[in-house]
Design a protein around this motif. Structure first.
Motif, short mmCIF file in Angstrom:
data_model
loop_
_atom_site.label_atom_id
_atom_site.label_comp_id
_atom_site.label_asym_id
_atom_site.label_seq_id
_atom_site.Cartn_x
_atom_site.Cartn_y
_atom_site.Cartn_z
N THR A 39 -18.97 -14.12 15.76
CA THR A 39 -17.97 -13.90 16.52
C THR A 39 -16.91 -15.23 16.05
OG1 THR A 39 -19.11 -13.29 18.31
CG2 THR A 39 -16.76 -13.93 18.55
N GLU A 72 -15.19 -14.09 13.01
CA GLU A 72 -14.39 -13.16 13.22
C GLU A 72 -13.12 -13.70 13.98
OE1 GLU A 72 -15.80 -10.70 16.37
OE2 GLU A 72 -14.43 -9.14 16.08
N LEU A 79 -13.27 -12.46 8.64
CA LEU A 79 -14.04 -11.06 8.42
C LEU A 79 -12.84 -10.22 7.77
CD1 LEU A 79 -16.42 -10.89 11.58
CD2 LEU A 79 -16.67 -11.83 9.02
N LEU A 131 -18.37 -5.05 7.53
CA LEU A 131 -18.62 -5.92 8.75
C LEU A 131 -19.52 -5.18 9.92
CD1 LEU A 131 -15.01 -7.15 9.22
CD2 LEU A 131 -16.84 -8.07 7.75
N GLY A 164 -11.22 -11.19 20.09
CA GLY A 164 -11.10 -11.07 18.69
C GLY A 164 -9.91 -11.17 17.77
N TRP A 173 -8.73 -9.58 15.60
CA TRP A 173 -8.66 -8.36 14.99
C TRP A 173 -7.62 -7.27 15.62
CZ3 TRP A 173 -10.67 -5.87 11.15
CH2 TRP A 173 -11.82 -6.16 10.60
N LYS A 202 -8.97 -4.41 19.14
CA LYS A 202 -10.12 -4.78 19.76
C LYS A 202 -10.47 -4.07 21.04
CE LYS A 202 -13.90 -7.29 18.97
NZ LYS A 202 -13.75 -8.61 18.81
#
Lengths: 472, 347, 254
Positions: free
Chosen positions: A151, A154, A159, A181, C59, C61, C64
């Motif tokens: 994490t 991340e 990532l 991933l 995250g 990302w 998420k």
């Protein structure tokens, strides 16, 4: 609610759609963006752009460079896995000491003190409690180390760069770079890996990632690999090389898993999944320093505990089943013995034995309890001294003692190799199966994901066994 | 266990695999053949005859029964049987030797073509099947769709006018849009035009065109032509085709040469430190992919630059509207750009 | 240069940080529903956590939060339920995330929608914001990641932005809890109708489309005189959104 007369509106919309033609979405998207840039012109002033993104692009240059990109990636993955496997040993040992060696006897004593009938005591304490305790002791520490580390990477933003670097390889097998991933996440726990496929927003590639996640050797399977490699593979070579040989064997199995992941991704994308929609885009967000303690905390809550909770829910009934099959008799044979004898023939064909197959059936909730179950069943089937009692799973501190039991159970080098292969290639644990169903919402893909690896496992172990026997 | 022999077991296993392979291999396996023969019933044959006649009628080609047996993969007996059935049902009539479509037959043929092209459109917009597969799948599906289903499909797709190859889709009332074009192989040097149609039959030639990455709706200019090859420029790239391949590409000639954008290239050709303005997305970028790119900001007029090259060459990260977005090469080749010159801003 | 990001509404009463109580997940009865929408990577979940005191994982990302997360907070004795919608680039397409976000704003009818945007990537983020303003009138723009924008020397005139968009704009950096009290204050004022929004509607639409949209929305308004987002429904009909066709029949978006 009352039905309104909207037929004319829908008819009108159809007519208008035909008039506008195919460009509707394009024009709309363009005009919204044009509008947005006009607003920005009026309210945003940018300073010196050059200095601003310098750090980001410097990091990017390194992590995606031809020379450093891949070594760095492997190095980081290696460190994370090493920390997880090695680092988890100590807390795992302590938890095992506490839950298995201390609490279990205490509970037994307590039960006999209050006069619990033997069957209830066995069912609850030797069955349910032991399975749950085992799962916690083996599963919790690696996950509590692996997930926060993952994490942190991340949250930092590293990532997505890994996905960027790896995409070309994955594209060749019809998959998405982000699968690199979810696959790595699968090394920690397949159920968590399956949940992580949410980051793949293309339907086909997401299904591929879900179905093939089980080929990542998860935390629950690493100890099995290491134990068997140490006992059997390490013994083949001179003792100076034995740890090297067993280490290579374990890594070899993990790499084989990656190979199968690529192979099945390729096969799936060209057969059953080729009609699913496939798109690609990957945002590379700016690097942001992770908020360390908060990340640790949230990853524990969000990932570790949720997965652990699911595992416990599935492990408890499995513990009960394991105890019951060993203690319920049909005629003069317990169900377990009867099952072992029925499975022996098929097991022999695969270079395994009935005990291993039965252990994999009843230990479906968690790979962690496979070795304890195998030991317990072996002791029971062979009638050699050892163990804790009928239907009570156990593990031994000493590797040689474990080896003695397995060898008494008729294990050879072939059995060990094939159990290692089968440990890699068998159905996902029930936690993962349940998670796959939750994520795909489809019985069909859940069945494919569950059956595909076990069929592969049968075929591979069968082939290895026959060729081994012909050559040897 | 006394009868067990590993060699024997292995051979048995291999035999089993071989049997399974012959039963289930795609397109040639027994299982597929069985399914196929079940499906090639009278309806399919009649519809195939109608389609063949319709297409030949459009190019003023009269066909007789013999021609049918040459073009279609059915036995003579089946064909003759069905042709007489069709004449009975007034779908066809004979004019001397030649078979002609009646009004009714014409209508029926258009319905089949409508179903076929709509299904190709559906496959291109809503599924992930590769281009090479669209035609084959539509060939099967066209016989399965009823008129109602076809209309529902059309509504779902927003009543499209053209299929992904550039062919017009007949409307439910049988109207067919008309596009005027010339085969690429017949154009003179220096002609400028736009590709309006790429024929998907025969498959061998179609695959060759796809492999060249020639896209529908791209603007082209012929630069060289002789008996063995045709060279043309399009979107900043050079293409060389054999005349037989070029004959399957239809081009509409652009008279107004002012419109010509010779400087238009593909985003995939952008190099590090170069920036460009987006001209638009190619028509070959379809369905979900197209929407995604638009949503991400790859819209007309946006400025784009290379942010990061990949150690393995693909994908490349582009800087668009302040964010780095990685796209694969085959996506970037469908985004048309005009490079921005950097001469003025030297330090 | 502005040092401290100004709240869009400088005339508001002093924000009452003491009146704020983070309620975690207890969302039994609440007075208002607040939706949190925004692009991926804008720190939307951080804003969510700052508002609710929950610790949802955030995250770095895109995409998420696929299923929506819910939380709640209490301010000035009123309870707010907060829904964290999946992060999307747009609301025009067919992906699952976008459907969830789009349908919640249209059918869930949140009292207030908080649009979280990345201050240093405003143009890209406004694409989504403008779409949301087509659906709902009551919204606030949360100009998040101001710290990053400042570092990148990007200055934003929040008043001009607020005027252009027709909704309040609040600058925040949720990571450092900056601007959160102002955001809560603005949400509360919007919920209690103390601020009136006149959101900007998308301009520059090509003639043929805007004509079609007008024609269609006029006929929708005839059938449903009380709705305010007929233009959005017209746009969705032109896109062929089958869910909207169904909703039109039953009138579920009223």
């Amino acid at each position: 609610m009352q039905e309104k007369n909207v037929a004319h509106i829908i008819a009108l919309s159809k007519e208008l759609r035909w008039q506008i033609g195919d460009d509707f979405h394009d024009s709309l998207a363009e005009s919204i963006y044009a509008d947005a840039s006009k607003i920005v012109e009026g309210s945003v002033t940018k300073g010196d752009q050059k200095s601003s993104f310098r750090i980001d692009s410097k990091i990017d240059k390194i992590v995606t460079s031809k020379i450093w990109g891949f070594p760095l990636m492997l190095f980081i993955l290696g460190v994370v896995l090493w920390l997880t496997i090695i680092g988890a040993n100590y807390p795992s040992g302590m938890l095992a000491q506490l839950l298995l060696d201390t609490c279990h006897p205490l509970l037994k004593e307590g039960a006999s003190a209050i006069g619990l009938p033997w069957w209830l005591d066995g069912f609850l304490i030797d069955g349910v409690y032991l399975a749950v305790a085992w799962v916690i002791a083996v599963m919790l520490p690696p996950m509590a180390i692996f997930f926060p580390l993952f994490t942190l990477l991340e949250d930092f933003g590293y990532l997505p760069r890994v996905a960027f670097n790896m995409d070309h390889l994955f594209k060749k097998s019809g998959a998405h770079g982000k699968q690199a991933l979810t696959m790595s996440m699968g090394f920690g726990c397949n159920a968590a890996g399956v949940v992580a496929t949410r980051i793949i927003d293309s339907p086909r590639e997401r299904l591929i990632a879900i179905i093939t996640n089980n080929f990542s050797l998860c935390n629950g399977r690493w100890p099995t690999q290491i134990l068997l490699a140490t006992i059997f593979i390490g013994a083949v070579v001179p003792s100076t090389y034995s740890s090297l040989a067993s280490l290579s064997a374990v890594i070899g199995i993990a790499v084989l898993g990656i190979f199968f992941m690529f192979f099945f991704s390729w096969a799936l994308s060209r057969t059953v999944l080729k009609g699913e929609v496939s798109t690609f885009n990957l945002e590379l967000p700016p690097y942001r320093p992770p908020v360390f303690w908060k990340t640790i905390y949230t990853s524990l809550i969000d990932r570790t505990l949720i997965v652990l909770w699911r595992a416990i829910i599935f492990a408890a009934p499995a513990g009960a089943v394991i105890w019951l099959i060993s203690n319920i008799y049909i005629g003069d044979e317990s169900i377990a013995l009867w099952a072992i004898h029925s499975l022996d023939g098929f097991g022999f064909l695969l270079g395994l034995n009935g005990v291993v197959l039965l252990a994999y059936i009843v230990a479906i909730p968690a790979n962690e309890i496979v070795i304890p179950t195998i030991l317990m069943l072996t002791v029971m089937a062979t009638g050699i001294p050892g163990g804790e009692g009928v239907g009570v799973m156990f593990e031994l501190d000493s590797v040689t003692a474990t080896a003695d039991i397995l060898k008494a159970g008729g294990w050879t080098l072939l059995t060990a190799v094939n159990v290692m292969l089968f440990s890699l290639l068998h159905n996902p644990c029930s936690t993962t199966i349940y998670t796959i169903y939750k994520e795909t919402n489809s019985a069909k893909w859940t069945i494919v994901a569950s059956v595909l690896p076990v069929v592969a496992g049968f075929v591979i172990t069968f082939l290895v066994a026959q060729i081994w026997r012909i050559l040897g | 266990m006394t009868t067990y022999n590993p060699t024997f077991a292995l051979l048995l296993f291999l035999a089993l695999i071989i049997v399974l392979y012959f039963l289930f291999r795609p397109n040639k396996g027994l299982y597929y053949l069985l399914r196929k023969t079940k499906k090639s019933n009278a309806k399919t044959i009649i519809e195939d005859i109608l389609k063949l006649l319709y297409h030949n009628q459009a190019s003023n080609n009269a066909l007789n029964v013999n021609d049918l047996t040459n073009h279609l993969k059915y036995s003579n007996r089946l064909l003759i049987e069905n042709v007489s059935k069709m004449i009975e049902n007034k779908l066809l009539f004979m004019e001397g030797d030649a078979l002609k479509l009646s009004e009714l037959g014409n209508e029926y043929a258009l319905q089949i073509i409508r179903a076929h092209r709509l299904w190709e459109k559906f496959l291109s917009e809503k599924t992930g099947f590769q281009k090479e597969e669209w035609h084959g799948r539509a060939e099967k599906k066209e016989h399965e769709l009823s008129v109602d289903e076809t209309n529902q499909l059309a509504a779902l797709l927003g009543n499209p006018k053209f299929d992904p190859h550039g062919d017009p889709i007949p409307t439910s009332t049988g109207r067919v849009a008309f596009k005027k074009g010339h085969p690429l192989s017949e154009l003179a040097v220096d002609t400028v035009g736009r590709i309006i149609h790429i024929e998907d039959e025969p498959e061998i030639i179609y695959k060759q065109i796809l492999a060249e990455k020639i896209y529908l709706d791209s603007q082209i200019r012929i630069v060289e032509k002789d008996d063995s090859r045709i060279v043309f420029h399009s979107e900043g790239e050079k293409f060389v085709l054999a005349p037989i391949v070029a004959g399957n590409i239809t081009v509409s000639i652009l008279e107004n040469k002012v419109l010509i954008q010779e400087s238009t290239t593909r985003l995939s050709s952008l190099k590090t430190h170069e920036t460009a303005k987006i001209i638009g997305l190619s028509k070959e970028c379809r369905g979900e992919n197209r929407r995604r790119l638009l949503d991400l900001g790859f819209v007309k007029g946006a400025t784009v630059g290379v942010d990061l090259m990949n150690p393995l060459g693909d994908p490349t990260a582009f800087l668009i509207k302040g964010t780095a977005i990685a796209l694969r090469n085959n996506q970037a080749s469908k985004i048309l750009i005009k490079k921005i010159e950097h001469g003025k801003t030297t330090t | 240069m502005e040092k401290q990001p100004h709240s869009a509404c400088d005339t508001c009463s002093h924000f009452n940080a003491d009146g704020l109580k983070k309620l975690g997940v207890q969302i039994a009865d609440f007075d208002f529903v607040v939706a949190l929408a925004g692009n991926p990577n804008t720190g939307k979940s951080t804003v969510f956590n700052a508002l609710t005191g929950l610790r949802q994982h955030t995250g770095n990302w895109p995409g998420k939060t696929v299923t929506r997360a819910e939380g709640a907070f209490e301010y000035d004795k009123q309870k707010y339920k907060l829904i964290d919608l999946p992060g999307t680039y747009s609301l025009l397409s067919t992906s699952e995330d976008e459907e969830v976000a789009r349908n919640f704003i249209l059918f869930g009818k949140p009292t207030v929608t908080v649009i979280v945007v990345d201050a240093s990537r405003l143009e890209r983020n406004l694409n989504l914001a403008l779409q949301i303003l087509e659906i709902t009138d009551n919204a606030v723009l949360c100009l998040n990641l101001m710290d990053e924008a400042n570092r990148n020397q990007i200055e934003i005139d929040t008043r001009a932005l607020s005027r252009d968009l027709g909704i309040p704009v609040v600058a925040t950096s949720a990571r450092h809890k900056e601007g959160i009290p102002e955001l809560i204050q603005t949400i509360s004022e919007l919920a209690n109708n103390k601020i009136q929004c006149t959101p900007r509607k998308i301009k520059n639409i090509p003639q043929n489309i805007s004509k079609a949209v007008q024609e269609l929305s006029a006929s929708i308004e005839k059938e449903y005189p009380e709705i305010s987002n007929s233009r959005w429904i017209a746009l969705r009909l032109l896109e062929g959104d089958t869910q909207i066709v169904e909703a039109l029949k039953t009138g579920t978006f009223i």
